[in-house]
Motif scaffolding. Sequence first.
Motif, PDB file in Angstrom:
ATOM      1  N   VAL A  20      31.238  35.177  41.619  1.00 22.69           N
ATOM      2  CA  VAL A  20      30.894  36.588  41.712  1.00 22.69           C
ATOM      3  C   VAL A  20      32.080  37.420  42.163  1.00 22.69           C
ATOM      4  CG1 VAL A  20      29.519  38.206  43.034  1.00 22.69           C
ATOM      5  CG2 VAL A  20      28.477  36.167  42.103  1.00 22.69           C
ATOM      6  N   LEU A  23      34.521  39.223  39.981  1.00 22.41           N
ATOM      7  CA  LEU A  23      34.016  40.264  39.120  1.00 22.41           C
ATOM      8  C   LEU A  23      34.017  41.616  39.797  1.00 22.41           C
ATOM      9  CD1 LEU A  23      31.208  38.036  37.689  1.00 22.41           C
ATOM     10  CD2 LEU A  23      33.513  38.343  36.890  1.00 22.41           C
ATOM     11  N   CYS A  24      35.084  41.906  40.470  1.00 19.15           N
ATOM     12  CA  CYS A  24      35.348  43.256  40.947  1.00 19.15           C
ATOM     13  C   CYS A  24      34.219  43.850  41.768  1.00 19.15           C
ATOM     14  CB  CYS A  24      35.638  44.181  39.770  1.00 19.15           C
ATOM     15  SG  CYS A  24      36.923  43.530  38.696  1.00 19.15           S
ATOM     16  N   LEU A  25      33.894  43.209  42.835  1.00 17.17           N
ATOM     17  CA  LEU A  25      32.843  43.761  43.681  1.00 17.17           C
ATOM     18  C   LEU A  25      33.454  44.756  44.662  1.00 17.17           C
ATOM     19  CD1 LEU A  25      31.603  40.259  44.484  1.00 17.17           C
ATOM     20  CD2 LEU A  25      30.474  41.812  42.915  1.00 17.17           C
TER      21      LEU A  25
ATOM     22  N   PRO B 346      26.611  39.496  39.252  1.00 16.47           N
ATOM     23  CA  PRO B 346      26.722  40.270  38.012  1.00 16.47           C
ATOM     24  C   PRO B 346      25.553  40.089  37.066  1.00 16.47           C
ATOM     25  CG  PRO B 346      27.988  38.277  37.826  1.00 16.47           C
ATOM     26  CD  PRO B 346      27.463  38.305  39.240  1.00 16.47           C
ATOM     27  N   ARG B 347      24.593  39.289  37.436  1.00 13.37           N
ATOM     28  CA  ARG B 347      23.522  39.001  36.494  1.00 13.37           C
ATOM     29  C   ARG B 347      22.369  39.985  36.672  1.00 13.37           C
ATOM     30  NH1 ARG B 347      23.834  32.650  37.729  1.00 13.37           N
ATOM     31  NH2 ARG B 347      23.958  33.549  39.825  1.00 13.37           N
ATOM     32  N   HIS B 435      31.696  35.601  31.029  1.00 16.26           N
ATOM     33  CA  HIS B 435      31.586  34.881  32.301  1.00 16.26           C
ATOM     34  C   HIS B 435      30.345  34.015  32.342  1.00 16.26           C
ATOM     35  CE1 HIS B 435      35.027  36.170  34.584  1.00 16.26           C
ATOM     36  NE2 HIS B 435      34.822  37.411  34.236  1.00 16.26           N
ATOM     37  N   GLN B 463      33.640  46.150  32.770  1.00 12.44           N
ATOM     38  CA  GLN B 463      34.659  45.167  33.119  1.00 12.44           C
ATOM     39  C   GLN B 463      34.180  43.741  32.949  1.00 12.44           C
ATOM     40  OE1 GLN B 463      37.822  45.965  33.794  1.00 12.44           O
ATOM     41  NE2 GLN B 463      36.912  47.900  33.120  1.00 12.44           N
ATOM     42  N   ASN B 464      32.906  43.543  33.024  1.00 12.00           N
ATOM     43  CA  ASN B 464      32.371  42.188  32.927  1.00 12.00           C
ATOM     44  C   ASN B 464      30.867  42.286  32.676  1.00 12.00           C
ATOM     45  OD1 ASN B 464      30.894  42.301  35.565  1.00 12.00           O
ATOM     46  ND2 ASN B 464      32.965  42.579  36.299  1.00 12.00           N
TER      47      ASN B 464
END
Lengths: 388, 552, 458
Positions: A20, A23-25, B346-347, B435, B463-464
């Motif tokens: 995670v 991913l740019c948090l 990210p999900r 990803h 971005q993702n």
Amino acid sequence: MKLSSGTPRVIHGFAACAAVVLLCLPATASAQQGTLGFVITLWNLGSYETRFVDECPEGLNVGYDEYWWRGLSKPDRATLTENGLKSRLQRYFNAIRRGPNGEDVCMNPTAVTDPPLLLVEGDKAIGMDLDDKDGVAAGRSCPHREFTGIDGTAGVDNQLYRLLGCVYGFRSYGQVEANENENRKSNGKGMTLIEITGVDDPRNDPDVTVNFYRSIDLYTLDGSGRFLPHGSYRIDMYNGKPRYGSSVRGKIENGVLTTTPGEVNLPFYGNYTYQNRLFRDLRLRMTISPNGDSAEGMAAGYLGVDDLMFYVGSIGPIQSTTISNCPSIHVAANQIADGHPDPKTGDCTTLSSAFVFKAVSAFIVHDKGMRTAGAGRGLLDRLKGVFK
Amino acid sequence: MSTMRRAWRLTFTACALALLAACSETPKTTGAEAGMRLLTEPQYRQTIADVFGQQITIGGTFDPLVRTSGLLTVGASAARITPAGLEQLDRMARSIAAQVTSEENRDFLLPCAPADVRAPDDTCAAQFFGTTGRLLLRRSLAEDEVASLVRLANVSTRELGNFHDGLASALAGLLVSPEFLFVIEQTEPDPKREGALRLDGYSKASRLSFFLWGSAPDDELLRAAEAGELHKSSGLAEQVNRLLESPRLEQGLRLFFDDMFAFETIGRLEKDAIIYPAFSTAVALEAREQTLRTLMHMLLDEEADYRDIFTTRKTFISSALGRIYRIPVSRPDGGWMEYEFPEGDPRLGIATHVSFTALHSHAGRSSPTLRGKAIREILLCQRVPDPPGTIDFAAFNDPNSPAHTARDRLNVHSIEPACAGCHKLTDPVGLGMEHIDGAGQLRTNEDGYAIDASGSLDGFEFQNVAGIGPALRENVAAPACLVNRLYAYATARVPARNERKYLKYLEGEFADDGYRVPALLRRIALDEAMYAVKAPSTRPARVTDPVTGDPS
Amino acid sequence: MTVLLPRPVTRRSVLRGALGGATVGLSLPFLDLFLNENGTALAATGAPLPVRFGTWYWGLGHTPGHAIVPKTRTAAGIEFLTECQALKPHHDQLNFFGGFNMPLDGRSNYTHFSGWVASRTGTAPSTNSEIPAPTLDLLVADHLSNNNRFKTLDATACGIARENYSARSTNSRAAAEASPEKLYARVFGTEFADPNKADFKPDTRMMVRRSVLSAVNDDRKKLMQKVGASDRARLDEYFTSIRQLENQLETQLRKPEANQSCAIPAAPRRDGAEQNMPQGLEVDTVIANHRVMAQMMAMAVACNQTRVFNMVFSDNFSHMRRPGQTYTHHLLTHEETPDTDLGYQPVAFWFNCRTMEAFATFIDAFANIREGDGTLLDNTLIFAATETNYARVHSVDGVPVFSVGKAGGRIKTGMHVVGNGDPITRIGLTMMQIMGVPIDNWGTRSLQTSKTISEILV
């Protein structure tokens, strides 16, 4: 459609967290700390064996069956073994009861006096220096010969190896350990969970806590029977408290976890025998794989002679393949025990030992009740850019 | 005020009101010809389960359908039954009939017992066929129809020497009859409009029931059809409300999303056991269930905004899925657990579910193109053209700089003009999901190489994979797609040209309703458009060559 | 030259009008018999052995330059290269057809689709899912196979039931039997009538089923009036399927003729690990399934369960793969870099070789069954084809086609036929004619042809 609400109070495996992070948090949250979890998949005696059994110059030990046979008259031999046609397993029930009054010599190892056990005579062993060299002087251990570790460590204490290293069944190709691991894999008994908490950085952290639990969930295996990482395992609880739950402190350096010595209760199962094994002064050295999916290492500490003999004796008919003999092991174990002297008698009551193990990453599930899903956030921030 | 001014004001008000009314008036449609559609496999199974119970097992293979307008249910409107297909249906019919009349089931599935089990019992047979036939053929049977079924049972009983076997034989015939296997819509003159046609009550009942419940009309709906209530707005509203409030609505909506998301192949999804050891058929089926549960919970239980399905963090997880998503799962009853992905994960949303990411991947690796295509075609109802036949990859394979990641491999598609046209529709979207690997698992690199997961969807850059959900949520095509699919599903055909205005209107209403799906279902079910039917064309069907225009 | 074999006559043997876009003549009553000069093969009983027709399908073509040596003129002698080594022992059972093209007349070349549709139906599809006319096996079956238990038997070794390359139209396409168990259950399961069993009693249940189906048929007229014109054709097809089912029952109510070639195969069984991991597309699984299914199919044909059969080895996109490899056969054909020394894509080539080996296995299955004074293969004609020539570029010109079997002595074998750019439909036309389908031209637009490949006719 209403479902049971409330996710378990759970600690995340960090692999997901690490992913995670990349991913740019946005960086927020206070410095909370993370947790790593593992379930032990393989557990074996740390037994150093050479190709030509150099460590046992007088050969491997004689087993109970031979001793029994030696004590029989020729006609008895013929009858009781059906002229040699009866297998050792079939003869076991007679052979084991070779006490003078028909005592089972594993349950009553002092009922007979057998020749002394052949011990390991080699210099090298797997293990750690448990008594810090001055153990004898400080009255914490009994005199004994030490080994040189296979990694070069001096002063390795592994009396358990010395004791069992020349007993066929306890060597790597014997039946005992193979059975144990197979049993545990299929029935899920004696599964140990290792939980590392207070982890700021899974590769380097000077101060973490290591907890040990028993899993009540079976291993998760893939279609070919291999262990799968990232499964979830509930811990054995009783009256709101973990039934195990020993705790020690440790540190992680370059992905290698080492712990300070501590008293640790571990669940153990093998060959139809269940034990709560108590290890004293147990130290762990565990190397975690770079992606965190698996680990392997060594656990070294002192195992009580009584605990050991309970197990050796309980193996039962499997002895027919182990070529072992309880009475001689019993005598030798007491003789070469090197730890925790009895305050009254001065005799040592525990054996230094080392076990090698493998593990896969696991989610360790405590009781019901939601743990905030944000646990591990600070961890994520710190991991930014670390992982490729 | 002078009379003139008053008159002006009145006229003005009248005009304004008329204008207002016109704006909010539902656009009229003329629909299409009455259809004849094959029961799809899920509809067949659901109907049997509803009529005879869940304990009836159905094995066998159904002929494959052609996905049309994104739905198999629409393809069913053109489907035919091959001899092999009918052989399978016949076997299924006999098996079902045997189970219905078996000792375990006959006491509660048959309304009566024969006087003598070795002999025909016409009264009992008549009773059975009267009720069961009505539910299976979705209309009341005429007396002579019941009589001929009874006769058939009678003759069969004599041949086989057993009443239940004889009954089962005749029931098997019913289950293989074209009026069961096909929903054959009938029209009648519309008393409200001179010269126009309307669907008869039974046909309306079938459309409504298959739309909302995915199954044949139940007894009450058939009764309402017979009483003419479905031709009155109040009667229709009563039935629509009943169907919407029933727990069977969930079944129906599941069947719809199963079709829209093309889940019918997920049970056969294979992944390489060495590359993805954690994946199995069980995982695939649970992945589908996860998505359906999430949808049902959000859309039905919570009546959430449809667009939220793309950004929700909440879902349901099973233990097998826990290993794929790498999240902890407590198993109090070995079933499903509510779960919310934490902030920073990210999900978000269903596009990151395993049912989407793993389904649209290869067996041993991910596929940005397949995923991009799926997002376009399934979620946005956009068409991605087929790849051109004559492409030589010789120019692109450079052995000296091997492509390490998917982005590298697909790079050529964005450069080469013949490829770029279509690949720019799919790849920028799919590459944003890199990803997530081919089994639906989160990863940080591809075989050790860094992943650049930047992408865009119709101008929305990200971005993702965390950006896919918000991109979909903002995309106006997404809710429009649902509206179009639902309407096509309700009418089981490709929407006709005359329905375009209505669909636009429906999309507007969907937005006004806060994108709530139950409200949309109610609108479609109550509007006239869904039932509009026009007279069959008298000209013979003509097929023309799309290239030359010549008749073929 | 058309050949008709006598067969039991039913009023339903007559074809009804035009089918799809192809023109098919009406069949002639059985009294018009045209025997070829050599006479038909006779079995010991004196009745002619039936000639069977089948298709075998493989996905992704050949590796050009490494499969078959191209020729400039039609002549005897096929030269097999490395990829087709496995076919060498079967040279005398094969004909190879090279250099036949597939002009699409401006229609798109729908990758891995147009190729098989055009060559099997005679018409290029105008969408990526259209099947514009019945495939040739169905035309043969309509002519030949109406009184067999199964009109056609369709199976696939790669587990994807919907990829059946036999279809009557876009919306009329049966699911192929996708596993050995399914194929076995369908053919040799409880309803199989062993021709070599001494006692035969017509099963009462079948008679009852026949009455039931007959009752279904009774509603036909009434129902036809209820539906619109376009749906009538669909209902008609349904009733044709009902009739086929009735035929099937009638076949099973007749005592089957004793058949020396027919021996019921053992039911397939999966042992140990296979049971847990049916990874359908792993190449070894496909090969293993195919071997078993080939034997079953051959035996089903020998037992006269059908006269027309279709076998798919790998689907048109050949998703076959090897364990632990990220690439499938298809992906390899596009993404694998050709080896500069070898001159081809090595791993894709490997898959193609396995495919040709499987083809040889299929041929073996038929060649190993004795029939009359020859083998089953002697009385069979198989159309073996794929959908592309060089998969890498999706070319549809020069798509390789083989014929297998001697068709009861009606064709020459061991020939390399050169098409010189002629439409590939010449092959299908010729094969249908050999099977006795009364057809003198087939296909539409540039694929239309009436030129039989007379070089292979006896």
